[in-house]
Design an enzyme around this catalytic site. Structure first.
Site, short mmCIF file in Angstrom:
data_model
loop_
_atom_site.label_atom_id
_atom_site.label_comp_id
_atom_site.label_asym_id
_atom_site.label_seq_id
_atom_site.Cartn_x
_atom_site.Cartn_y
_atom_site.Cartn_z
N LEU A 281 -20.83 18.73 45.99
CA LEU A 281 -21.31 18.37 47.32
C LEU A 281 -22.83 18.47 47.48
O LEU A 281 -23.33 18.47 48.59
CB LEU A 281 -20.61 19.24 48.38
CG LEU A 281 -19.09 19.12 48.43
CD1 LEU A 281 -18.54 19.89 49.63
CD2 LEU A 281 -18.65 17.67 48.51
N HIS B 111 -23.91 5.23 40.41
CA HIS B 111 -23.41 6.17 39.41
C HIS B 111 -22.21 5.64 38.64
O HIS B 111 -21.98 6.03 37.50
CB HIS B 111 -23.09 7.52 40.07
CG HIS B 111 -21.83 7.54 40.87
ND1 HIS B 111 -21.81 7.28 42.22
CD2 HIS B 111 -20.55 7.79 40.51
CE1 HIS B 111 -20.56 7.37 42.65
NE2 HIS B 111 -19.78 7.67 41.65
N ASP C 119 -12.43 19.68 48.50
CA ASP C 119 -13.56 19.93 49.40
C ASP C 119 -13.12 20.69 50.64
O ASP C 119 -13.80 21.62 51.08
CB ASP C 119 -14.22 18.61 49.79
CG ASP C 119 -14.93 17.93 48.63
OD1 ASP C 119 -14.96 18.51 47.53
OD2 ASP C 119 -15.46 16.82 48.82
N LYS D 93 7.15 4.71 57.40
CA LYS D 93 7.10 5.96 58.14
C LYS D 93 5.91 6.84 57.74
O LYS D 93 5.64 7.85 58.39
CB LYS D 93 8.40 6.75 57.95
CG LYS D 93 8.61 7.31 56.56
CD LYS D 93 9.87 8.16 56.52
CE LYS D 93 10.07 8.82 55.16
NZ LYS D 93 11.25 9.70 55.16
N LYS E 226 12.82 1.20 54.42
CA LYS E 226 13.93 1.78 53.67
C LYS E 226 15.00 0.73 53.36
O LYS E 226 15.55 0.70 52.25
CB LYS E 226 14.55 2.93 54.47
CG LYS E 226 15.64 3.67 53.73
CD LYS E 226 16.16 4.84 54.54
CE LYS E 226 17.25 5.62 53.79
NZ LYS E 226 17.74 6.78 54.59
#
Length: 451
Positions: free
Chosen positions: A18, A101, A188, A223, A381
């Site tokens: 980070l 990068h 994170d 769902k 489903k």
């Protein structure tokens, strides 16, 4: 393991995941090393789940190994302090130079393979050195030669259209749902102490490949729509709370200023001589020596610029940071130009850009103004092989209507009382102009002024 146990991969132990956020959140001490291993693990989990649930897809062990290697190597190209290097330093030091990068990742991957003689290892695991190496790099970067592939209607060479879904596992260019995010959201949030409302295990469990307009895509049960929106909101929230935190961005701006000043005075040995901090991206032997410990390199001189760089770093350590003046929300980047003063600052004798830092940043769901869920297909489903889109109104009436916001932030590099007073006076004038523009017809909402 053969890839992990190389100097090029071990280098990731010394690059903070980070960047400057570690100076704001002390728990955020994790590195690109463990993230990359996590992505490789989850890439294998998703690929194996699809193979088990749908054997008709023809997913081979070699496919799964390639997907895992792509996950493992997708961040090899990060420079010091992760996105600070390519997102701020290179842009400032080499304006107009197009580089990111991901491009460096595939170049480091090639260098890693050659430097450690790993091609024979690949052959032992039944990988095709032509097709599979291309496939791995395409999963990291995207199409390597889009112009040559345009005539064929399929931009990739590593795998054919019948396995198009494999390109959505590590870096999903279609809608942003990929195992890279699955890992860094969970990792994170854990290190930052922020709650993660997205359950990647449910996504893997309910992921299914369906055919959409002649192309096979990874779809998810209808769902699970709420879970998907939670994922994108988690991304937004992480940016707002940590990645784009005002102090994080101040520290990264200061680090960038220090690196710019030190750039030509710190050199790295490469294949064709020595390279500066910003030139190292032109040579992978030099580039793979860059880590967050760049300040420990032996400088080639003792110039005033190096001393100034050292002073900026000392300011960071002693928390004598650039001062945050305030921020203004805007939907139009053009507003940035109208806010800049036309004359020199009163009571500040130095150049304007040596006094102020102005940052324009965007908070969104990953696809600018678009709702990324509009690019996802679901299945039900009762009809598991029929893909369809799910309008957000059918998910919930409480979901956001806007998916992007732009903010301009203002900082003052000087911290003495006189400079700060003059800087605050200038920001007051900027802010009044902004409020006047709003009254004259701008519909943006104000976040208010913060000193």
């Amino acid at each position: 393991i053969k890839i992990i146990d190389t100097p090029q991969f071990q280098r990731l132990r010394f690059i903070k995941q980070l960047g400057g956020a570690y100076f704001v959140y002390p728990g955020a001490s994790h590195n690109r090393f463990e993230h990359s291993i996590g992505v490789a693990h989850l890439a294998g989990e998703l690929a194996r789940a699809l193979k088990t649930q749908q054997p008709e897809l023809g997913i081979t062990d070699e496919d799964i190994l390639c997907v895992q290697i792509a996950g493992l190597c997708h961040d090899l190209g990060h420079g010091p302090f992760s996105h600070l290097y390519d997102g701020m330093f290179i842009k400032k030091q080499r304006p107009g130079f197009k580089w990111k990068h991901e491009e460096a990742s595939i170049e480091v991957f090639d260098y890693l393979m050659k430097d450690n003689d790993l091609e024979k290892e690949m052959k032992e695991w039944k990988l095709d050195l032509t097709k599979d190496l291309v496939f791995i790099k395409e999963m990291i970067y995207g199409p390597l030669d889009t112009e040559a592939a345009q005539d064929k209607g399929w931009p990739y060479k590593g795998r054919g259209k019948e396995k198009s879904f494999l390109y959505e596992i590590v870096s999903n260019k279609r809608n942003g749902i990929d195992v890279d995010k699955f890992d860094y959201f969970a990792r994170d949030c854990h290190h930052l102490g922020i709650k993660n409302n997205f359950d990647y295990r449910r996504f893997i469990h309910f992921a299914r490949v369906c055919e959409v307009k002649g192309e096979k895509q990874i779809c998810v049960r209808d769902k699970e729509a709420d879970n998907i929106y939670n994922m994108f909101h988690t991304r937004y929230y992480l940016h707002k709370r940590a990645y784009q935190h005002k102090v994080t961005k101040i520290i990264e701006a200061m680090m960038t200023d220090a690196l710019v000043k030190a750039n030509k005075h710190i050199n790295f040995e490469g294949s064709k001589g020595k390279y500066t901090l910003s030139e190292a991206i032109d040579d992978m032997e030099a580039y793979t020596k860059l880590t967050d410990l760049v300040s420990e390199q032996n400088p080639s001189s003792s110039s005033n610029e190096l001393k100034e760089a050292g002073q900026i770093l000392k300011r960071i350590i002693s928390r004598d940071l650039y001062r945050f003046l305030g921020e203004i929300p805007t939907k139009t980047p053009e507003m940035f130009d109208s806010l800049l003063p036309q004359n020199s600052l009163v009571n500040i004798k130095s150049n304007f850009w040596l006094t102020f830092v102005i940052q324009v940043f965007v908070l969104d769901y990953g696809m600018k103004n678009e709702n990324p869920v509009d690019h996802i297909h679901f299945y039900s489903k009762g009809k598991p092989d029929e893909a369809f889109k799910l309008p957000k109104e059918e998910v919930s009436r409480l979901l956001p209507t806007n998916f992007s916001e732009k903010i301009i932030r203002f900082y003052c590099k000087k911290t003495d009382e006189t400079s700060l007073k003059a800087a605050n006076d200038h920001f007051d004038r900027w802010y009044k102009n902004y409020q006047k523009d709003r009254r004259d017809g701008t519909s943006e909402n104000s976040h208010g002024k913060t000193n």
